[in-house]
Design a protein around this motif. Structure first.
Motif, PDB file in Angstrom:
ATOM      1  N   MET A 124     -10.702  18.228 123.587  1.00  0.00           N
ATOM      2  CA  MET A 124     -10.006  19.126 122.676  1.00  0.00           C
ATOM      3  C   MET A 124      -8.718  19.579 123.334  1.00  0.00           C
ATOM      4  SD  MET A 124     -13.066  21.423 121.016  1.00  0.00           S
ATOM      5  CE  MET A 124     -12.059  21.935 119.611  1.00  0.00           C
ATOM      6  N   GLY A 125      -7.750  19.906 122.506  1.00  0.00           N
ATOM      7  CA  GLY A 125      -6.464  20.310 123.050  1.00  0.00           C
ATOM      8  C   GLY A 125      -5.747  21.279 122.148  1.00  0.00           C
ATOM      9  N   TRP A 126      -4.742  21.901 122.712  1.00  0.00           N
ATOM     10  CA  TRP A 126      -3.827  22.774 121.972  1.00  0.00           C
ATOM     11  C   TRP A 126      -2.437  22.160 122.013  1.00  0.00           C
ATOM     12  CZ3 TRP A 126      -5.411  26.665 119.021  1.00  0.00           C
ATOM     13  CH2 TRP A 126      -6.640  27.259 119.295  1.00  0.00           C
ATOM     14  N   PHE A 127      -1.815  22.148 120.851  1.00  0.00           N
ATOM     15  CA  PHE A 127      -0.445  21.693 120.712  1.00  0.00           C
ATOM     16  C   PHE A 127       0.355  22.811 120.061  1.00  0.00           C
ATOM     17  CE2 PHE A 127      -0.537  17.060 121.587  1.00  0.00           C
ATOM     18  CZ  PHE A 127      -1.894  16.923 121.795  1.00  0.00           C
ATOM     19  N   ARG A 128       1.672  22.728 120.155  1.00  0.00           N
ATOM     20  CA  ARG A 128       2.502  23.720 119.474  1.00  0.00           C
ATOM     21  C   ARG A 128       3.776  23.064 118.959  1.00  0.00           C
ATOM     22  NH1 ARG A 128       4.347  27.481 124.661  1.00  0.00           N
ATOM     23  NH2 ARG A 128       5.779  25.960 125.638  1.00  0.00           N
ATOM     24  N   GLN A 129       4.306  23.665 117.905  1.00  0.00           N
ATOM     25  CA  GLN A 129       5.545  23.162 117.318  1.00  0.00           C
ATOM     26  C   GLN A 129       6.418  24.332 116.933  1.00  0.00           C
ATOM     27  OE1 GLN A 129       5.128  20.519 113.948  1.00  0.00           O
ATOM     28  NE2 GLN A 129       7.108  19.592 114.389  1.00  0.00           N
ATOM     29  N   ALA A 130       7.578  24.404 117.555  1.00  0.00           N
ATOM     30  CA  ALA A 130       8.561  25.428 117.230  1.00  0.00           C
ATOM     31  C   ALA A 130       9.491  24.893 116.150  1.00  0.00           C
ATOM     32  CB  ALA A 130       9.349  25.806 118.481  1.00  0.00           C
ATOM     33  N   SER A 150       1.438  36.526 130.015  1.00  0.00           N
ATOM     34  CA  SER A 150       2.870  36.518 130.376  1.00  0.00           C
ATOM     35  C   SER A 150       3.680  35.733 129.350  1.00  0.00           C
ATOM     36  CB  SER A 150       3.051  35.919 131.778  1.00  0.00           C
ATOM     37  OG  SER A 150       2.327  36.645 132.741  1.00  0.00           O
ATOM     38  N   LEU A 151       3.438  36.023 128.099  1.00  0.00           N
ATOM     39  CA  LEU A 151       4.098  35.270 127.032  1.00  0.00           C
ATOM     40  C   LEU A 151       5.609  35.487 127.049  1.00  0.00           C
ATOM     41  CD1 LEU A 151       1.425  35.791 124.288  1.00  0.00           C
ATOM     42  CD2 LEU A 151       2.335  33.571 124.990  1.00  0.00           C
ATOM     43  N   LYS A 152       6.311  34.423 126.679  1.00  0.00           N
ATOM     44  CA  LYS A 152       7.769  34.432 126.643  1.00  0.00           C
ATOM     45  C   LYS A 152       8.233  34.127 125.218  1.00  0.00           C
ATOM     46  CE  LYS A 152       7.882  32.380 131.289  1.00  0.00           C
ATOM     47  NZ  LYS A 152       8.371  31.225 132.094  1.00  0.00           N
ATOM     48  N   PRO A 153       9.444  34.539 124.863  1.00  0.00           N
ATOM     49  CA  PRO A 153       9.949  34.202 123.519  1.00  0.00           C
ATOM     50  C   PRO A 153       9.914  32.702 123.237  1.00  0.00           C
ATOM     51  CG  PRO A 153      11.319  35.895 124.499  1.00  0.00           C
ATOM     52  CD  PRO A 153      10.356  35.457 125.572  1.00  0.00           C
ATOM     53  N   GLU A 154      10.111  31.881 124.243  1.00  0.00           N
ATOM     54  CA  GLU A 154      10.083  30.432 124.044  1.00  0.00           C
ATOM     55  C   GLU A 154       8.685  29.881 123.773  1.00  0.00           C
ATOM     56  OE1 GLU A 154      11.486  32.109 126.613  1.00  0.00           O
ATOM     57  OE2 GLU A 154      11.286  30.980 128.500  1.00  0.00           O
ATOM     58  N   ASP A 155       7.667  30.724 123.867  1.00  0.00           N
ATOM     59  CA  ASP A 155       6.312  30.315 123.493  1.00  0.00           C
ATOM     60  C   ASP A 155       6.089  30.442 121.992  1.00  0.00           C
ATOM     61  OD1 ASP A 155       5.150  31.932 126.461  1.00  0.00           O
ATOM     62  OD2 ASP A 155       5.373  29.765 126.152  1.00  0.00           O
ATOM     63  N   THR A 156       7.042  31.019 121.286  1.00  0.00           N
ATOM     64  CA  THR A 156       6.934  31.178 119.840  1.00  0.00           C
ATOM     65  C   THR A 156       6.823  29.819 119.168  1.00  0.00           C
ATOM     66  OG1 THR A 156       8.141  33.268 119.818  1.00  0.00           O
ATOM     67  CG2 THR A 156       8.132  31.970 117.778  1.00  0.00           C
ATOM     68  N   ALA A 157       5.774  29.632 118.385  1.00  0.00           N
ATOM     69  CA  ALA A 157       5.527  28.349 117.731  1.00  0.00           C
ATOM     70  C   ALA A 157       4.281  28.448 116.867  1.00  0.00           C
ATOM     71  CB  ALA A 157       5.331  27.242 118.776  1.00  0.00           C
ATOM     72  N   MET A 158       4.079  27.420 116.060  1.00  0.00           N
ATOM     73  CA  MET A 158       2.786  27.237 115.400  1.00  0.00           C
ATOM     74  C   MET A 158       1.909  26.483 116.386  1.00  0.00           C
ATOM     75  SD  MET A 158       1.168  27.823 112.553  1.00  0.00           S
ATOM     76  CE  MET A 158       2.301  27.881 111.165  1.00  0.00           C
ATOM     77  N   TYR A 159       0.739  27.013 116.632  1.00  0.00           N
ATOM     78  CA  TYR A 159      -0.189  26.401 117.575  1.00  0.00           C
ATOM     79  C   TYR A 159      -1.308  25.691 116.822  1.00  0.00           C
ATOM     80  CZ  TYR A 159       2.008  28.584 121.595  1.00  0.00           C
ATOM     81  OH  TYR A 159       2.911  28.930 122.581  1.00  0.00           O
ATOM     82  N   TYR A 160      -1.557  24.454 117.219  1.00  0.00           N
ATOM     83  CA  TYR A 160      -2.556  23.621 116.570  1.00  0.00           C
ATOM     84  C   TYR A 160      -3.657  23.238 117.539  1.00  0.00           C
ATOM     85  CZ  TYR A 160       1.074  22.934 113.045  1.00  0.00           C
ATOM     86  OH  TYR A 160       2.037  23.128 112.089  1.00  0.00           O
ATOM     87  N   CYS A 161      -4.868  23.242 117.034  1.00  0.00           N
ATOM     88  CA  CYS A 161      -6.020  22.756 117.761  1.00  0.00           C
ATOM     89  C   CYS A 161      -6.235  21.292 117.388  1.00  0.00           C
ATOM     90  CB  CYS A 161      -7.225  23.597 117.369  1.00  0.00           C
ATOM     91  SG  CYS A 161      -8.807  23.047 118.020  1.00  0.00           S
ATOM     92  N   ALA A 162      -6.632  20.496 118.354  1.00  0.00           N
ATOM     93  CA  ALA A 162      -6.904  19.074 118.105  1.00  0.00           C
ATOM     94  C   ALA A 162      -8.200  18.681 118.802  1.00  0.00           C
ATOM     95  CB  ALA A 162      -5.755  18.219 118.614  1.00  0.00           C
ATOM     96  N   LEU A 177      -2.427  15.334 126.477  1.00  0.00           N
ATOM     97  CA  LEU A 177      -1.324  16.103 125.900  1.00  0.00           C
ATOM     98  C   LEU A 177      -0.455  15.292 124.931  1.00  0.00           C
ATOM     99  CD1 LEU A 177      -0.210  18.145 129.054  1.00  0.00           C
ATOM    100  CD2 LEU A 177      -1.845  18.754 127.256  1.00  0.00           C
ATOM    101  N   THR A 178      -0.979  14.175 124.459  1.00  0.00           N
ATOM    102  CA  THR A 178      -0.238  13.382 123.469  1.00  0.00           C
ATOM    103  C   THR A 178      -1.020  13.320 122.164  1.00  0.00           C
ATOM    104  OG1 THR A 178      -1.189  11.305 124.232  1.00  0.00           O
ATOM    105  CG2 THR A 178       0.881  11.999 125.240  1.00  0.00           C
ATOM    106  N   GLU A 179      -0.320  13.288 121.063  1.00  0.00           N
ATOM    107  CA  GLU A 179      -0.958  13.367 119.752  1.00  0.00           C
ATOM    108  C   GLU A 179      -1.876  12.189 119.472  1.00  0.00           C
ATOM    109  OE1 GLU A 179       1.479  14.650 116.409  1.00  0.00           O
ATOM    110  OE2 GLU A 179       3.054  15.191 117.828  1.00  0.00           O
ATOM    111  N   ARG A 180      -1.532  11.012 120.013  1.00  0.00           N
ATOM    112  CA  ARG A 180      -2.311   9.816 119.722  1.00  0.00           C
ATOM    113  C   ARG A 180      -3.734   9.871 120.271  1.00  0.00           C
ATOM    114  NH1 ARG A 180      -0.421   5.010 123.848  1.00  0.00           N
ATOM    115  NH2 ARG A 180      -0.082   6.289 125.709  1.00  0.00           N
TER     116      ARG A 180
END
Length: 123
Positions: free
Chosen positions: A31-37, A81-93, A105-108
């Motif tokens: 399982m993994g976490w991905f994000r998309q800003a 220690s969240l940063k503004p650059e962590d702002t994104a939609m986070y997806y579980c895979a 860490l790759t979508e495939r």
């Protein structure tokens, strides 16, 4: 078919913490976490296998921790220690296959995806 339901997103100030959860309806090996800003490609954040092996993107190492409760079949991402650059939609895979591992860490590498949960970090 595995259903994934994320929760735990929200808004926080820089330096704050959030914990994301992802409940899976069936067996998963990795399982993994991905994000998309906005305006950016989706990127891998962290991954974990059933054996407990973990991997992290360099941008979150030392700040984020991925874990999994096998009894509850739930994935977590503790974000500190969240940063503004962590702002994104986070997806579980998730994926049930023991092979097809390229670091996690790759979508495939994943068959199943959640709908996403928004994380917003303000400065």
């Amino acid at each position: 078919q595995v259903q994934l339901v994320e929760s735990g997103g929200g808004s926080v100030q820089a330096g704050g913490s959030l914990r994301l959860s992802c409940a899976a309806s069936g067996y998963t090996y990795k399982m993994g976490w991905f994000r998309q800003a906005p305006g950016k490609e989706r990127e891998g954040v962290a991954a974990i296998t059933s054996a407990g092996f973990t991997s992290y993107a360099d941008s979150v190492k030392g700040r984020f921790t991925i874990s999994k409760d096998n009894g509850k079949n739930t994935l977590y991402l503790q974000m500190n220690s969240l940063k503004p650059e962590d702002t994104a939609m986070y997806y579980c895979a998730a994926d049930p296959r023991r092979g097809n591992w390229y670091g996690g860490l790759t979508e495939r590498e994943y068959l199943y995806w959640g709908q996403g949960t928004q994380v917003t970090v303000s400065s």
